[in-house]
Design a protein around this motif. Sequence first.
Motif: not given
Length: 120
Positions: A110-111, A113-120, A107
């Motif tokens: 996943a969190a 990765e989600e934060i990293h993806a949102a910052r791209r 978890k």
Amino acid sequence: MTFAGNVDPAKIYPYYQKALAYVSASILEGFHLPLAEAMACGIPTVVARGGAQTEIVADAGLPVDPTAEDLARGMAAVAFDPELRARMRAKGLERCKAFSWQAAARKMIAAFEEIHAARR
């Protein structure tokens, strides 16, 4: 009845094994590790509604309002109803299987990765 005070975590399990119930009145806890430990030991749980504890116990515990009266009613229900204790024990043992360090790590990854993806 035993009032043990602070107990060394390495020595806590005999207390759980002798407990009739685990009761927590806190509404400010995050993930409450002793609650999961109690369920893993087959201890019925009575928890105050309003915090993360109701989410942790799901239908395996007895959520009550965080008042002295309702906590006392919850404790009495567990103390005087062996069938309720047996159901809670079985459900708690099943519920605690949802919690593991591996699941927590997945978890967290996943969190992140989600934060990293949102910052791209």
